[in-house]
Design a protein around this motif. Sequence first.
Motif, PDB file in Angstrom:
ATOM      1  N   ASN A 445       0.820  -1.212   0.000  1.00  0.00           N
ATOM      2  CA  ASN A 445       0.000   0.000   0.000  1.00  0.00           C
ATOM      3  C   ASN A 445       0.852   1.261   0.000  1.00  0.00           C
ATOM      4  O   ASN A 445       0.485   2.268  -0.611  1.00  0.00           O
ATOM      5  CB  ASN A 445      -0.939  -0.005   1.202  1.00  0.00           C
ATOM      6  CG  ASN A 445      -2.034  -1.047   1.086  1.00  0.00           C
ATOM      7  OD1 ASN A 445      -2.251  -1.602   0.007  1.00  0.00           O
ATOM      8  ND2 ASN A 445      -2.715  -1.342   2.174  1.00  0.00           N
ATOM      9  N   ILE A 446       1.985   1.228   0.690  1.00  0.00           N
ATOM     10  CA  ILE A 446       2.896   2.374   0.686  1.00  0.00           C
ATOM     11  C   ILE A 446       3.427   2.619  -0.721  1.00  0.00           C
ATOM     12  O   ILE A 446       3.475   3.748  -1.211  1.00  0.00           O
ATOM     13  CB  ILE A 446       4.045   2.146   1.680  1.00  0.00           C
ATOM     14  CG1 ILE A 446       3.519   2.184   3.117  1.00  0.00           C
ATOM     15  CG2 ILE A 446       5.158   3.170   1.491  1.00  0.00           C
ATOM     16  CD1 ILE A 446       4.524   1.755   4.156  1.00  0.00           C
ATOM     17  N   LEU A 447       3.829   1.525  -1.401  1.00  0.00           N
ATOM     18  CA  LEU A 447       4.310   1.651  -2.776  1.00  0.00           C
ATOM     19  C   LEU A 447       3.200   2.156  -3.684  1.00  0.00           C
ATOM     20  O   LEU A 447       3.417   3.010  -4.549  1.00  0.00           O
ATOM     21  CB  LEU A 447       4.838   0.300  -3.271  1.00  0.00           C
ATOM     22  CG  LEU A 447       5.371   0.270  -4.704  1.00  0.00           C
ATOM     23  CD1 LEU A 447       6.539   1.227  -4.863  1.00  0.00           C
ATOM     24  CD2 LEU A 447       5.791  -1.140  -5.085  1.00  0.00           C
ATOM     25  N   ALA A 448       1.974   1.646  -3.491  1.00  0.00           N
ATOM     26  CA  ALA A 448       0.845   2.068  -4.315  1.00  0.00           C
ATOM     27  C   ALA A 448       0.562   3.555  -4.133  1.00  0.00           C
ATOM     28  O   ALA A 448       0.337   4.293  -5.107  1.00  0.00           O
ATOM     29  CB  ALA A 448      -0.392   1.252  -3.956  1.00  0.00           C
ATOM     30  N   ILE A 500      -4.407   7.789   1.833  1.00  0.00           N
ATOM     31  CA  ILE A 500      -4.024   8.420   0.560  1.00  0.00           C
ATOM     32  C   ILE A 500      -4.721   7.742  -0.601  1.00  0.00           C
ATOM     33  O   ILE A 500      -5.223   8.392  -1.528  1.00  0.00           O
ATOM     34  CB  ILE A 500      -2.493   8.366   0.393  1.00  0.00           C
ATOM     35  CG1 ILE A 500      -1.812   9.205   1.474  1.00  0.00           C
ATOM     36  CG2 ILE A 500      -2.081   8.839  -0.993  1.00  0.00           C
ATOM     37  CD1 ILE A 500      -0.299   9.083   1.492  1.00  0.00           C
ATOM     38  N   LEU A 501      -4.777   6.406  -0.576  1.00  0.00           N
ATOM     39  CA  LEU A 501      -5.457   5.674  -1.651  1.00  0.00           C
ATOM     40  C   LEU A 501      -6.947   5.985  -1.679  1.00  0.00           C
ATOM     41  O   LEU A 501      -7.541   6.141  -2.756  1.00  0.00           O
ATOM     42  CB  LEU A 501      -5.230   4.164  -1.471  1.00  0.00           C
ATOM     43  CG  LEU A 501      -3.802   3.656  -1.711  1.00  0.00           C
ATOM     44  CD1 LEU A 501      -3.657   2.235  -1.236  1.00  0.00           C
ATOM     45  CD2 LEU A 501      -3.446   3.761  -3.196  1.00  0.00           C
ATOM     46  N   SER A 538      -2.886   6.008 -12.970  1.00  0.00           N
ATOM     47  CA  SER A 538      -2.080   5.834 -11.767  1.00  0.00           C
ATOM     48  C   SER A 538      -2.828   5.024 -10.718  1.00  0.00           C
ATOM     49  O   SER A 538      -2.256   4.150 -10.065  1.00  0.00           O
ATOM     50  CB  SER A 538      -1.697   7.203 -11.188  1.00  0.00           C
ATOM     51  OG  SER A 538      -0.870   7.908 -12.081  1.00  0.00           O
ATOM     52  N   TYR A 539      -4.135   5.306 -10.567  1.00  0.00           N
ATOM     53  CA  TYR A 539      -4.910   4.615  -9.541  1.00  0.00           C
ATOM     54  C   TYR A 539      -5.067   3.131  -9.882  1.00  0.00           C
ATOM     55  O   TYR A 539      -4.876   2.256  -9.036  1.00  0.00           O
ATOM     56  CB  TYR A 539      -6.286   5.250  -9.387  1.00  0.00           C
ATOM     57  CG  TYR A 539      -7.127   4.555  -8.339  1.00  0.00           C
ATOM     58  CD1 TYR A 539      -6.894   4.771  -6.990  1.00  0.00           C
ATOM     59  CD2 TYR A 539      -8.135   3.663  -8.708  1.00  0.00           C
ATOM     60  CE1 TYR A 539      -7.631   4.115  -6.019  1.00  0.00           C
ATOM     61  CE2 TYR A 539      -8.878   3.006  -7.751  1.00  0.00           C
ATOM     62  CZ  TYR A 539      -8.629   3.231  -6.408  1.00  0.00           C
ATOM     63  OH  TYR A 539      -9.355   2.569  -5.455  1.00  0.00           O
ATOM     64  N   VAL A 540      -5.391   2.835 -11.153  1.00  0.00           N
ATOM     65  CA  VAL A 540      -5.606   1.436 -11.555  1.00  0.00           C
ATOM     66  C   VAL A 540      -4.325   0.631 -11.389  1.00  0.00           C
ATOM     67  O   VAL A 540      -4.345  -0.499 -10.889  1.00  0.00           O
ATOM     68  CB  VAL A 540      -6.114   1.366 -13.007  1.00  0.00           C
ATOM     69  CG1 VAL A 540      -6.083  -0.067 -13.519  1.00  0.00           C
ATOM     70  CG2 VAL A 540      -7.522   1.906 -13.111  1.00  0.00           C
ATOM     71  N   VAL A 541      -3.183   1.207 -11.801  1.00  0.00           N
ATOM     72  CA  VAL A 541      -1.918   0.499 -11.637  1.00  0.00           C
ATOM     73  C   VAL A 541      -1.587   0.338 -10.157  1.00  0.00           C
ATOM     74  O   VAL A 541      -1.148  -0.716  -9.699  1.00  0.00           O
ATOM     75  CB  VAL A 541      -0.775   1.235 -12.372  1.00  0.00           C
ATOM     76  CG1 VAL A 541       0.571   0.573 -12.064  1.00  0.00           C
ATOM     77  CG2 VAL A 541      -1.025   1.229 -13.862  1.00  0.00           C
TER      78      VAL A 541
END
Length: 691
Positions: A445-448, A500-501, A538-541
């Motif tokens: 999640n941090i990477l995302a 953030i997500l 960006s969100y989908v990836v």
Amino acid sequence: MQLIPLSKLDQSEDNVCKRPNPEFEERLSFDIEARGVLQNLIVAKAKKRGRYEVIGGGKRMRAMHRIVERGGMDADFEVPCLVIDRREHNPSEVSLAENFQRLQMTPAEECQAFQHFIKEDGDTAAVAKRFGLTQRFVDGRLRLANLAGPIFEALAVGDITLDIAKAYAATDQHEVQLRVFEQMRHAWNPSADGIRRMIADGSLRGNDPIALLVGEDAYVAAGGKIERDLFSEAADDRWIDVEIAHQLAGAKMEAEAERLAAETGLAWINPVAATNSWSARSELGVNPVRLPPAPLSEEARTRIDEIDARMDDINAIFEDESQREDEGVDLDKLEVEYDTLSNERDDLNNPVRELPGEWHGEAGRFLILTSKGEMVLESDYYSEKRLSFEQDEDGNVTATSEDMPASGSTGSSTARPSTPEAVAPGGEKPISAKLFDELSVQRRNILAASLLGDPGLALDYAIFALCDDRSYESKGTSLKAGKPQDPAYGDIPQSAAEGILAQAEDALDKTWHEPKEVAQRFLAFRELDDEAKAAWLSYVVAVSLEAKKGYNSEYHPIHAVLGNILDVDAATMWRPTSENLFDRINKTSCLAALTDIGGAELAARYAASKKAELSKTCEKLFSGDAIVEEDIKERALAWLPEAMKFDFAQDPGGEDDTPVEPDDDTDRADANGEPTFEEPEDVDEEAAVDA
């Protein structure tokens, strides 16, 4: 040349080879015992009157001492020696020349030499005893001598290496050797493993779970053939008649599945001749049955408290050196006890709820094989229907059933940690698989969340993941299959990344969702501006990122690459707490984390604390809330366990090009530690002993 008693010879400090080779010297001793000393030693007079120092031939001297020890030679046996004058010759230079200036026989010449000895002695056992070798080694060299003509010629002229030749000799069928040889002739940089795989295509290894289940006797009795690879262990033997092995394994597993189905009352038990059932689950289209966690019993809670107390006692013993000395503590035994208690505690904290009896007719389980060929029943249940179970406040479980097919299947990881990121602080103990799963989700999640800010990188990653079809290796993303199935679920500790997500999702332009037809929605999406599309990309990836690699406690290396490009500072989004880390690792690991940020002095301050107190102390320290030295506070706020880092080695692996030291004798060994012949010279028949 002088004959000098062995008892008067000592190893010289000027000998360039310092390290003994016990295994080689043992073999050499048997050869010297059988044929005598065939080459003189090089010695110089020692300072002590009547003694000599061996400059060249140290291994031969130590081999002769071995013969004396087992009673095969007198300690005063006279050894032929060339005595040099230190004033005329530099001893170290002589020793280097004696070791360096040799011409080693080629592998092909070694094979032909063994054939010559076989003709003289008649059998491999006699030759093996004569040279102090194993019969398997001699058989292996003879197998090389019987390679198909073109392959042996390629070995003789140096077109292929010894390892490549051994790979071809894995089979004695010349037609198979030549078929693969022709296929690999124009291959770029062919590997021995690749050749063995091509030769072994359509066969089973001797240590394959199916082979272990069936057993060699049953397989051979049914007409199966086994081909031995004389250059490796018996586990690498190849069972050529795969169909026979599979038929025997299938019959054995089906019989066991029928027995278990009758015993458990389940709708089905599906036997799978593999170490996991994920492929079979996918083919059958069955859905995992998710049961609510079972409550901890009072007995389990009591036992956990007992375990915690005993583990604290053991930690205290490890930390108190004087206590260990007074009581004569067996540290190895305590270490085993600690590991056993830790595993028991994990099992007690994760009780498995049994499927209610009334639903047995709707579900089944898979019968699989362990790596040792043992049949075991997987713990998870599966059903063709979608079974949902809920638990009320009183602990009663109710279920619903849907006939809708469900896509995909999952299973919880039970792999033992084997990579650095799966080891607790201190580097000695692995963290539990469940904790690794939770940390892997938080790290992902941090990477995302970080990837949201770089749509260009997200686009590059997406295009790469979609277009790279050269292998089936995972790319670390589920772009082709939507969101990944996380290895851990439920009440997982949260960090700033989840917020953030969520904010990013709320900010997306969803106006194109309105049309009902997919074509119209696509046209509506095309009307968005580039900024809105970039946000969606960006969100989908970002939400496609997988937490970890399959069922193992291991991360995707490509995620570390992304993290380094993004310069992810995981410490700003995630801090270790009692809930997400310190309650989940042992006291020793907690103290190791303190040592990382403040040295042994800081760890010593809290060494006497109970585990629960130490966990809370660590939480305060690593959150920056504790009053400590400023430099310790800075290191604490930057500290992360290995499981939360994005470390990436630019050049992982690689060949070891460290030069091999020459022996101090004519005795040689190849890169695999196998002895080799040397070309006989006018004074050195003993070089042949080194095979």
